[in-house]
Design an enzyme around this catalytic site. Structure first.
Site, mmCIF file in Angstrom:
data_model
loop_
_atom_site.group_PDB
_atom_site.id
_atom_site.type_symbol
_atom_site.label_atom_id
_atom_site.label_comp_id
_atom_site.label_asym_id
_atom_site.label_seq_id
_atom_site.Cartn_x
_atom_site.Cartn_y
_atom_site.Cartn_z
ATOM 1 N N ASP A 126 135.937 38.459 123.179
ATOM 2 C CA ASP A 126 134.138 38.636 122.538
ATOM 3 C C ASP A 126 134.126 39.957 121.905
ATOM 4 O O ASP A 126 134.948 40.351 121.260
ATOM 5 C CB ASP A 126 134.694 39.318 124.232
ATOM 6 C CG ASP A 126 132.837 40.600 124.838
ATOM 7 O OD1 ASP A 126 132.067 39.881 124.650
ATOM 8 O OD2 ASP A 126 133.800 41.946 124.861
ATOM 9 N N GLU B 142 146.694 67.060 121.103
ATOM 10 C CA GLU B 142 147.694 67.740 121.404
ATOM 11 C C GLU B 142 148.990 67.797 120.055
ATOM 12 O O GLU B 142 149.840 66.946 120.155
ATOM 13 C CB GLU B 142 148.948 67.626 122.304
ATOM 14 C CG GLU B 142 147.406 67.933 123.994
ATOM 15 C CD GLU B 142 147.886 67.771 125.329
ATOM 16 O OE1 GLU B 142 149.304 68.496 125.337
ATOM 17 O OE2 GLU B 142 147.493 67.743 126.000
ATOM 18 N N ASP C 291 131.525 42.560 121.856
ATOM 19 C CA ASP C 291 130.488 43.819 121.848
ATOM 20 C C ASP C 291 131.741 44.403 122.605
ATOM 21 O O ASP C 291 131.955 44.423 124.237
ATOM 22 C CB ASP C 291 129.642 44.434 123.168
ATOM 23 C CG ASP C 291 128.070 43.781 122.261
ATOM 24 O OD1 ASP C 291 128.133 44.672 120.951
ATOM 25 O OD2 ASP C 291 127.423 43.178 122.719
#
Length: 384
Positions: free
Chosen positions: A17, A312, A19
């Site tokens: 695919d 983090e 998008d």
């Protein structure tokens, strides 16, 4: 995160695919629709994005008109936003790992097809901005070339037909539920790479669910394996970010026994959206202290169920005091693994320490150690 079914078929070709899978289209779509909806006094609601992901342009436009109660027809909305989108396609970035995957399959002679619910013209325009993509695909299909779009299997069946291969020998890689449904209905193996965060549990029909294309292991499907992993790490194009160290969630030192130097995601939302959640590593520069090895997590931290994407970093040094407010700069140079959920705090802590060991060892390698001297990091005292 990688969830896979125990039995899987070996394949000989790949159908992708576009998008959300190969291209990070979501950011541009969000920006355009947010601006467009403001004209009608409406505010974009990201929680409704699942209503348009994987749909044809007409279906997506119809959902927008309905969900926001717009005083315009679906055709009217399309006629207004299509020119806006057309001017933006040149700015769409490839998803992390997309170029790596395409080049790898091409170099090993694995036939590839592109099958998108977007129109053929739209697809051709988007990929024209990515060097080498057009010639890498033996087949390119748009949603306007078939009678029924995904979740109908028609576009995948047609792709296999044009590739002159059996349906069962195809591996489909998709980011949306309509796409996964289409691939399975076509009798193909399907790997899901969800483009909407924290939605993996919805993709139970896929044969495997991975966090990003960086986590794809082609050898699981009988395809040539990547050869670029180095001692449990994947080199990536380095990226940089920085800012003052802020107080985090109070769980790094107190709950985990791991003192993280948190950065605010404010001003970095677009940058963070470009990178998959997961565990990365690199170098950290503190203006008054020097440059240190660093391992970091980006994401929602499934164990603590964050509501927003966080950064983090754990600086791998035994500091004697806190440095809240100090300017911290990061050079992220490698990837270790996707985010994962853990059944216990103990297993989470053990994995974090394993990540530390991997990062510390890898950063001694020339491939990674050269970034320690990057001018972006060395903006204060001499490095340590």
């Amino acid at each position: 995160m990688s969830m896979a079914k125990s039995s899987r078929k070996l394949v000989s070709c790949v159908i992708l695919d576009l998008d959300g899978t190969l291209l990070n289209t979501d950011g541009i779509v969000t920006d355009v629709l947010r601006t467009y909806l403001f004209k009608y006094g409406k505010e974009w609601d990201g929680r409704k994005v699942h209503r348009i992901v994987g749909k044809t342009p007409y279906e997506a436009a119809a959902a927008i008109v309905e969900d926001y109660g717009l005083p315009i027809t679906t055709d009217g909305l399309l006629s207004e936003v299509t020119p806006i989108f057309s001017k933006k396609w040149c700015n769409i970035k490839a998803q992390p790992g997309a170029n790596r995957l395409i080049n790898h399959l091409k170099d090993h002679g694995v036939p590839m097809a592109l099958a998108s619910n977007s129109s053929k013209e739209n697809v051709e325009t988007k990929i024209s901005f990515h060097q080498g993509w057009r010639e890498s695909f033996s087949v390119i299909l748009g949603g306007d070339e078939v009678t029924c779009a995904k979740p109908s299997p028609e576009i995948y069946l047609e792709a296999a037909k044009r590739l002159k291969v059996d349906n069962s020998s195809c591996l489909v890689i998709e980011d949306s539920l309509p796409g996964v449904t289409a691939g399975k209905a076509a009798g193909m193996e399907v790997v899901a790479v969800p483009s909407i965060p924290k939605q993996s549990h919805h993709f139970t029909s896929a044969d495997e669910v991975i966090n990003s294309l960086l986590d794809l292991r082609p050898e699981k499907w009988g395809l040539p394996a990547f050869e670029d992993w180095i001692e449990g790490t994947l080199p990536i194009d380095p990226w940089f970010m920085g800012g003052p160290v802020i107080k985090g969630f109070g769980r790094g030192s107190k709950v985990l026994g791991i003192p993280t130097a948190n950065l605010s995601s404010e001003g970095y939302s677009d940058l963070l959206a470009e990178h998959p959640s997961g565990v990365y590593f690199g170098w950290a520069g503190l203006a008054t202290r020097g440059v240190y090895k660093m391992v970091m997590s980006i994401g929602w931290n499934p164990y603590f169920n964050n509501s927003e994407k966080t950064i983090e970093p754990w600086l791998l040094h035994d500091f004697k005091d806190d440095f809240y407010g100090e300017d911290l700069r990061l050079a992220i140079v490698g990837y270790i693994r996707p985010e994962a959920n853990f059944s216990s705090l103990e297993s989470l802590v053990a994995k974090i320490h394993e990540d530390r060991e991997i990062a510390e060892k890898a950063l001694e390698l020339p491939r990674y150690s050269m970034y320690r001297n990057d001018p972006y990091l060395n903006f204060g005292v001499n490095e340590h």
